[in-house]
Design a protein around this motif. Structure first.
Motif, PDB file in Angstrom:
ATOM      1  N   MET A  79       0.842  -1.199   0.000  1.00 15.19           N
ATOM      2  CA  MET A  79       0.000   0.000   0.000  1.00 15.19           C
ATOM      3  C   MET A  79       0.878   1.250   0.000  1.00 15.19           C
ATOM      4  SD  MET A  79      -3.079   1.028   2.635  1.00 15.19           S
ATOM      5  CE  MET A  79      -4.065  -0.380   2.133  1.00 15.19           C
ATOM      6  N   LYS A  80       0.486   2.249  -0.795  1.00 11.09           N
ATOM      7  CA  LYS A  80       1.277   3.469  -0.905  1.00 11.09           C
ATOM      8  C   LYS A  80       1.335   4.209   0.433  1.00 11.09           C
ATOM      9  CE  LYS A  80       0.552   6.153  -4.396  1.00 11.09           C
ATOM     10  NZ  LYS A  80      -0.166   6.990  -5.383  1.00 11.09           N
ATOM     11  N   THR A  81       2.489   4.774   0.722  1.00 13.06           N
ATOM     12  CA  THR A  81       2.633   5.555   1.958  1.00 13.06           C
ATOM     13  C   THR A  81       3.039   6.988   1.672  1.00 13.06           C
ATOM     14  OG1 THR A  81       4.929   4.814   2.164  1.00 13.06           O
ATOM     15  CG2 THR A  81       3.241   3.527   3.340  1.00 13.06           C
ATOM     16  N   ARG A  82       3.202   7.334   0.379  1.00 13.06           N
ATOM     17  CA  ARG A  82       3.540   8.711   0.020  1.00 13.06           C
ATOM     18  C   ARG A  82       2.459   9.288  -0.877  1.00 13.06           C
ATOM     19  NH1 ARG A  82       8.231  10.782   1.271  1.00 13.06           N
ATOM     20  NH2 ARG A  82       8.112  12.345  -0.388  1.00 13.06           N
ATOM     21  N   PHE A  83       2.171  10.565  -0.655  1.00 17.04           N
ATOM     22  CA  PHE A  83       1.136  11.253  -1.425  1.00 17.04           C
ATOM     23  C   PHE A  83       1.796  12.035  -2.548  1.00 17.04           C
ATOM     24  CE2 PHE A  83      -1.537  15.138  -1.952  1.00 17.04           C
ATOM     25  CZ  PHE A  83      -2.625  14.506  -2.541  1.00 17.04           C
ATOM     26  N   ASN A  84       1.374  11.766  -3.774  1.00 14.27           N
ATOM     27  CA  ASN A  84       1.921  12.446  -4.944  1.00 14.27           C
ATOM     28  C   ASN A  84       0.831  13.123  -5.755  1.00 14.27           C
ATOM     29  OD1 ASN A  84       4.714  11.546  -4.579  1.00 14.27           O
ATOM     30  ND2 ASN A  84       3.931   9.506  -5.080  1.00 14.27           N
ATOM     31  N   TYR A 135      -6.930  16.041  -8.152  1.00 14.07           N
ATOM     32  CA  TYR A 135      -6.472  17.095  -7.240  1.00 14.07           C
ATOM     33  C   TYR A 135      -5.082  17.546  -7.647  1.00 14.07           C
ATOM     34  CZ  TYR A 135      -5.925  19.639  -2.824  1.00 14.07           C
ATOM     35  OH  TYR A 135      -5.753  20.619  -1.877  1.00 14.07           O
ATOM     36  N   ILE A 136      -4.973  18.809  -8.037  1.00 13.49           N
ATOM     37  CA  ILE A 136      -3.680  19.375  -8.410  1.00 13.49           C
ATOM     38  C   ILE A 136      -2.969  19.836  -7.148  1.00 13.49           C
ATOM     39  CG2 ILE A 136      -2.500  21.118  -9.771  1.00 13.49           C
ATOM     40  CD1 ILE A 136      -3.955  19.004 -11.429  1.00 13.49           C
ATOM     41  N   ALA A 137      -1.956  19.092  -6.742  1.00 16.88           N
ATOM     42  CA  ALA A 137      -1.210  19.416  -5.527  1.00 16.88           C
ATOM     43  C   ALA A 137       0.147  20.002  -5.913  1.00 16.88           C
ATOM     44  CB  ALA A 137      -1.017  18.172  -4.667  1.00 16.88           C
ATOM     45  N   THR A 138       0.493  21.130  -5.327  1.00 16.28           N
ATOM     46  CA  THR A 138       1.794  21.733  -5.568  1.00 16.28           C
ATOM     47  C   THR A 138       2.876  20.909  -4.874  1.00 16.28           C
ATOM     48  OG1 THR A 138       1.524  23.162  -3.632  1.00 16.28           O
ATOM     49  CG2 THR A 138       0.805  24.043  -5.777  1.00 16.28           C
ATOM     50  N   GLY A 141      -9.564  24.106  -1.321  1.00 16.21           N
ATOM     51  CA  GLY A 141      -9.398  22.655  -1.419  1.00 16.21           C
ATOM     52  C   GLY A 141      -8.844  21.973  -0.194  1.00 16.21           C
ATOM     53  N   LYS A 142      -9.006  22.571   0.986  1.00  8.65           N
ATOM     54  CA  LYS A 142      -8.452  21.962   2.197  1.00  8.65           C
ATOM     55  C   LYS A 142      -9.160  20.654   2.540  1.00  8.65           C
ATOM     56  CE  LYS A 142      -9.195  25.619   4.735  1.00  8.65           C
ATOM     57  NZ  LYS A 142      -9.783  26.485   3.678  1.00  8.65           N
ATOM     58  N   THR A 143     -10.480  20.678   2.517  1.00  3.78           N
ATOM     59  CA  THR A 143     -11.241  19.462   2.834  1.00  3.78           C
ATOM     60  C   THR A 143     -11.029  18.398   1.757  1.00  3.78           C
ATOM     61  OG1 THR A 143     -12.917  20.736   4.022  1.00  3.78           O
ATOM     62  CG2 THR A 143     -13.549  18.535   3.270  1.00  3.78           C
ATOM     63  N   MET A 144     -11.034  18.831   0.514  1.00  9.34           N
ATOM     64  CA  MET A 144     -10.824  17.895  -0.593  1.00  9.34           C
ATOM     65  C   MET A 144      -9.456  17.239  -0.516  1.00  9.34           C
ATOM     66  SD  MET A 144     -11.221  18.623  -4.677  1.00  9.34           S
ATOM     67  CE  MET A 144     -11.132  17.274  -5.855  1.00  9.34           C
ATOM     68  N   LEU A 145      -8.469  17.941   0.055  1.00 10.35           N
ATOM     69  CA  LEU A 145      -7.134  17.368   0.211  1.00 10.35           C
ATOM     70  C   LEU A 145      -7.193  16.067   1.005  1.00 10.35           C
ATOM     71  CD1 LEU A 145      -4.013  17.418   0.100  1.00 10.35           C
ATOM     72  CD2 LEU A 145      -4.073  18.863   2.154  1.00 10.35           C
TER      73      LEU A 145
END
Length: 283
Positions: A1-6, A11-14, A40-44
């Motif tokens: 299972m992935k443990t890093r968020f990319n 969701y466009i994450a900087t 987009g705080k909640t959507m994050l």
């Protein structure tokens, strides 16, 4: 299972936001996310859960929310009613203990994502009342005289709209990130994710209008990404052309569907006054 968020397709994450998420996970500290409403705080939190394949547990905070609500509540009224009806289950008080969202996250068989949403809406003492639970990942149930300990330390995302200051002792326990309002390139990427088939000329002209409104000094509430997406959806569905937007901009008149961008009468009147002043200067 992935443990890093990319980031995700939705969701466009900087880069700095992804770094903050992964730093909080590595440090096993709550991630405190601040920023304008609609950024987009909640959507994050939703997208972190989706990207990592984990359960999302949402604890929405209101002005009346107490820290105890997140742990558990004892339903004494139901127990009294059952005792009057002669129900045998009154002899086991556990039947009347209602798990809160924090308890649910602690009891999860796999690591969960816990979103504590809009923490600044609660009383100023609310964050301090959670310090031990967030540090030790346990709490005491007085009615049963038992400790509840987390099976797996949840990934905790806490959002704030900056409506009030949070206590220093609480802030020391968090990894902090402020979501800045997206630049134009990022806005275009966000729009592309939500509306992949929208006319690009319309997007360019709409962004000119939108950024012009945001740059106005004196607005009570600047329109955010959420309002921009709503406005674009309306423009597209109503068949508004980029030429029509250009005409409104050139003539200093409010754009079509301005109510999607400006959400109170003060800002609407302020905007109309500025437009009128600009027309007079040009005349």
């Amino acid at each position: 299972m992935k443990t890093r968020f990319n980031g995700t397709d939705n969701y466009i994450a900087t880069d700095d936001l992804m770094m903050a998420v992964n730093a909080a996970i590595t440090l096993q500290r709550p991630l405190l996310v601040k920023g304008e409403p609609g950024t987009g705080k909640t959507m994050l939190a939703e997208e972190i859960a989706r990207a990592l394949g984990k359960q999302l547990i949402v604890w929405p905070i209101k002005s009346t929310t107490k820290a105890q609500h997140g742990l558990y509540e004892y339903d004494a009224v139901s127990r009294l009613r059952d005792s009057q009806l002669g129900d045998d289950k009154v002899h086991d008080i556990r039947h009347y203990i209602r798990q809160g969202k924090l308890w649910q996250a602690f009891a999860s068989n796999e690591q969960a994502i816990l979103l504590i949403d809009e923490i600044d809406k609660a009383d100023i003492e609310f964050p301090n009342d959670l310090l031990r639970e967030l540090d030790q990942m346990e709490f005491f149930v007085h009615e049963t005289q038992e400790f509840v300990k987390a099976r797996h330390r949840p990934i905790i995302i806490i959002t704030s709209n900056n409506e009030k200051e949070l206590p220093d002792a609480f802030l020391r326990r968090c990894f902090f990130h402020y979501i800045r309002f997206p630049d134009r390139d990022t806005l275009e990427q966000i729009i592309q994710v939500h509306y992949p088939d929208i006319r690009q000329q319309l997007v360019r002209e709409a962004l000119e209008v939108f950024t012009g409104i945001r740059d106005m000094n004196g607005l009570k509430k600047k329109p955010t990404t959420s309002e921009l997406l709503d406005w674009l959806k309306l423009l597209d569905s109503e068949g508004i052309s980029e030429q029509q937007l250009q005409q409104h901009r050139d003539s200093n008149t409010p754009p079509p569907m301005a109510g999607a961008l400006l959400k109170n009468e003060q800002d609407m009147h302020f905007f109309e006054r500025l437009m009128q002043m600009a027309k007079m200067r040009r005349g």
